[in-house]
Design an enzyme around this catalytic site. Structure first.
Site, PDB file in Angstrom:
ATOM      1  N   TYR A  59       0.681  -1.317  -0.192  1.00 41.55           N
ATOM      2  CA  TYR A  59      -0.163   0.183  -0.021  1.00 41.55           C
ATOM      3  C   TYR A  59       0.815   1.216   0.067  1.00 41.55           C
ATOM      4  CZ  TYR A  59      -5.048  -0.013   0.440  1.00 41.55           C
ATOM      5  OH  TYR A  59      -6.280  -0.247   0.048  1.00 41.55           O
ATOM      6  N   GLU A  61      -0.295   4.913  -0.617  1.00 39.38           N
ATOM      7  CA  GLU A  61      -0.883   6.041  -0.713  1.00 39.38           C
ATOM      8  C   GLU A  61      -0.048   7.275  -0.641  1.00 39.38           C
ATOM      9  OE1 GLU A  61      -2.742   3.834   1.319  1.00 39.38           O
ATOM     10  OE2 GLU A  61      -4.785   4.292   1.169  1.00 39.38           O
ATOM     11  N   ASP A 205      -6.056  13.296 -25.692  1.00 39.93           N
ATOM     12  CA  ASP A 205      -6.042  12.084 -25.180  1.00 39.93           C
ATOM     13  C   ASP A 205      -5.649  11.134 -26.233  1.00 39.93           C
ATOM     14  OD1 ASP A 205      -6.861   9.444 -24.720  1.00 39.93           O
ATOM     15  OD2 ASP A 205      -8.831   9.889 -23.950  1.00 39.93           O
ATOM     16  N   THR A 231      -3.927   5.763 -22.194  1.00 36.80           N
ATOM     17  CA  THR A 231      -3.570   4.322 -21.458  1.00 36.80           C
ATOM     18  C   THR A 231      -2.381   3.791 -21.769  1.00 36.80           C
ATOM     19  OG1 THR A 231      -4.857   3.743 -23.460  1.00 36.80           O
ATOM     20  CG2 THR A 231      -6.233   3.728 -21.532  1.00 36.80           C
ATOM     21  N   LYS A 234      -2.391   0.064 -25.167  1.00 42.64           N
ATOM     22  CA  LYS A 234      -2.611   0.011 -26.390  1.00 42.64           C
ATOM     23  C   LYS A 234      -1.700  -0.123 -27.245  1.00 42.64           C
ATOM     24  CE  LYS A 234      -7.318   1.913 -25.569  1.00 42.64           C
ATOM     25  NZ  LYS A 234      -7.462   2.599 -24.442  1.00 42.64           N
ATOM     26  N   ARG A 240      -2.289  -2.885 -18.385  1.00 41.47           N
ATOM     27  CA  ARG A 240      -3.827  -2.167 -18.258  1.00 41.47           C
ATOM     28  C   ARG A 240      -3.267  -1.115 -17.359  1.00 41.47           C
ATOM     29  NH1 ARG A 240      -6.672  -4.938 -21.459  1.00 41.47           N
ATOM     30  NH2 ARG A 240      -8.180  -3.062 -21.351  1.00 41.47           N
TER      31      ARG A 240
HETATM   32  N1  DSN Z   1     -12.441   0.455 -24.682  1.00 38.24           N
HETATM   33  C1  DSN Z   1     -11.291   1.275 -25.184  1.00 38.24           C
HETATM   34  C2  DSN Z   1     -11.208   1.047 -26.703  1.00 38.24           C
HETATM   35  O1  DSN Z   1     -11.442   0.011 -27.110  1.00 38.24           O
HETATM   36  O2  DSN Z   1     -10.900   1.827 -27.645  1.00 38.24           O
HETATM   37  C3  DSN Z   1     -11.714   2.638 -25.027  1.00 38.24           C
HETATM   38  O3  DSN Z   1     -12.090   2.740 -23.566  1.00 38.24           O
END
Ligand code: DSN
Length: 420
Positions: A59, A61, A205, A231, A234, A240
């Site tokens: 933990y 924080e 984004d 994110t 990707k 993730r």
């Molecule tokens: N779920 C993501 C995507 O597939 O683009 C976006 O949040």
């Protein structure tokens, strides 16, 4: 100690075969099918190892050197390393590596700089935007006032004149650039100049294209954008999760918004995996990887179009393609994605711009090349896969055809095994 452990089952296959078997089956599924959902990827064994590490027990924080609990020496080290690598990779002034995923990362920017009810702009969800860009069913649309820009009906591309006109009229406090289902280059510089003109902050984004941005195969919103979220799972090929980057001026507000504003203890095991992924993306080979993702997407797009398949914007500049099934019928996306999966090709149904149907019964299929490129596939394989996809689309209820293609997919997967 050794004695105490004797006879104690410690491996998942022994302690919980039910879970172990499900995980094994998922491994088999990934190994034997073509993952073409453009927001997915296959992380390296090193990223997975860090993600499953002992840091899961801690933990932490707070932020490095300013924590609430004791025992932080190594959590601090790992989080500082992840921050330093992200700064180097993106050229960002400030990085917060704690967001658990993309939605909370965007939420944190809202919390940091907007008040309830404030006006902001984002791309319409059905034209390729994200839920957090102002959908009425999301916090962003419920507690703030979204103004949506759209793509042009004829070109299916973002029309910056429309964005500028809306920005002048509505004077948003924040303008979001970025997408989840738009196949063309995003003009971040154009968005920045509009934001600057109307005195708005700019949030880029880049979740889908972060890997392309760091490799220089897509334009970067740095250093002008005040906020950049992404994110990490990707095209960046990490675990993730997400990160928020900002100008130093907003560092304190962003950190406060993430913790204690939205999240509790950060997931340091995931942060360790983010550090590993950033380290991988800093290698020269990552540039080749990202360039190949785009080359593969272009080869796939050319094959599909040559086979008579309509693509939104008639092509792609990125990792992502959007098949427009309206010429074959309205609302066919979901059954088509199911037919493709029967052939071992895993995609997702998606709305297309100006879709006369609903997001639950959309008229498009979204697909992409990051995962296939990770497996080592190139243009030759894309041409075969494009032909198989087209065959299924032209004859979606032919189970014999699906089985034949399933066999071909299996053979291809064997030639390009996942590194597990
Ligand atoms: N779920 C993501 C995507 O597939 O683009 C976006 O949040």
């Amino acid at each position: 100690m050794q004695k105490q452990r004797e006879g104690i089952k410690t491996r998942l296959t022994e302690t919980d075969p039910e879970v172990a078997n499900i995980i094994k089956a998922e491994e088999e599924r990934q190994q034997t099918t073509l993952t073409m959902i453009p927001s997915e990827n296959h992380v390296s064994p090193a990223v997975r190892e860090a993600s499953a590490s002992i840091l899961i027990n801690k933990y932490s924080e707070g932020y490095p050197t300013k924590r609430y609990y004791q025992g932080q020496a190594h959590a601090d080290e790992i989080e500082t390393l992840a921050i330093d690598r992200a700064k180097q990779l993106f050229g960002a002034e400030h990085v917060n590596v704690q967001p658990n995923s993309g939605s909370p990362a965007n939420q944190a920017v809202f919390l940091a700089v907007l008040e309830k009810g404030d006006t902001f702009m984002g791309l319409n969800l059905t034209h390729g935007g994200h839920l957090t860009h102002g959908s009425p069913v999301n916090f962003s649309g419920r507690y703030f006032t979204p103004v949506h820009y759209a793509v042009d009906e004829k070109t299916e591309r973002i029309d910056l004149d429309q964005v500028r006109e809306l920005a002048r009229r509505h004077k948003p406090k924040l303008i979001i650039s970025g997408f989840t289902a738009y196949p063309r280059t995003f003009d971040f510089a154009g968005f920045q100049s509009i934001a600057d003109e109307v005195g708005a902050l700019h949030l880029a984004d880049i979740s889908h294209i972060a890997g392309l941005v760091v490799a220089g195969v897509h334009a970067s919103p740095f250093p002008a954008a005040q906020f950049v979220t992404t994110t990490t799972h990707k095209t960046l090929r990490g675990p993730r999760g997400a990160i928020i980057m900002s100008h130093e001026k907003y560092a304190k507000a962003i950190n406060k918004a993430v913790f204690p504003g939205l999240q509790g203890g950060p997931h340091e095991h995931t942060i360790a995996a983010k550090a590993v992924a950033f380290g991988e993306a800093l290698q020269p080979s990552f540039k080749e990887y990202a360039a190949q993702i785009v080359a593969n997407a272009k080869a796939l797009a050319e094959t599909l179009m040559a086979e008579g398949i309509k693509l939104v914007t008639d092509g792609t500049d990125t990792h992502l393609l959007l098949i427009d099934l309206r010429p074959l019928g309205i609302g066919l996306g979901r059954p088509m994605a199911a037919s493709l999966e029967q052939g071992g090709i895993v995609t997702n149904c998606n709305t297309v711009p100006f879709d006369p149907s609903s997001p639950f019964k959309p008229s498009g299929v979204r697909l992409g090349t990051p995962t296939l490129t990770t497996r080592g596939m190139k243009e030759t394989e894309m041409r075969s896969i494009g032909t198989w996809i087209a065959e299924i689309i032209h004859d979606p209820n032919n189970e014999g055809l699906q089985q034949k293609i399933r066999g071909q997919v299996l053979e291809l997967c064997k030639q390009f095994p996942l590194d597990i």
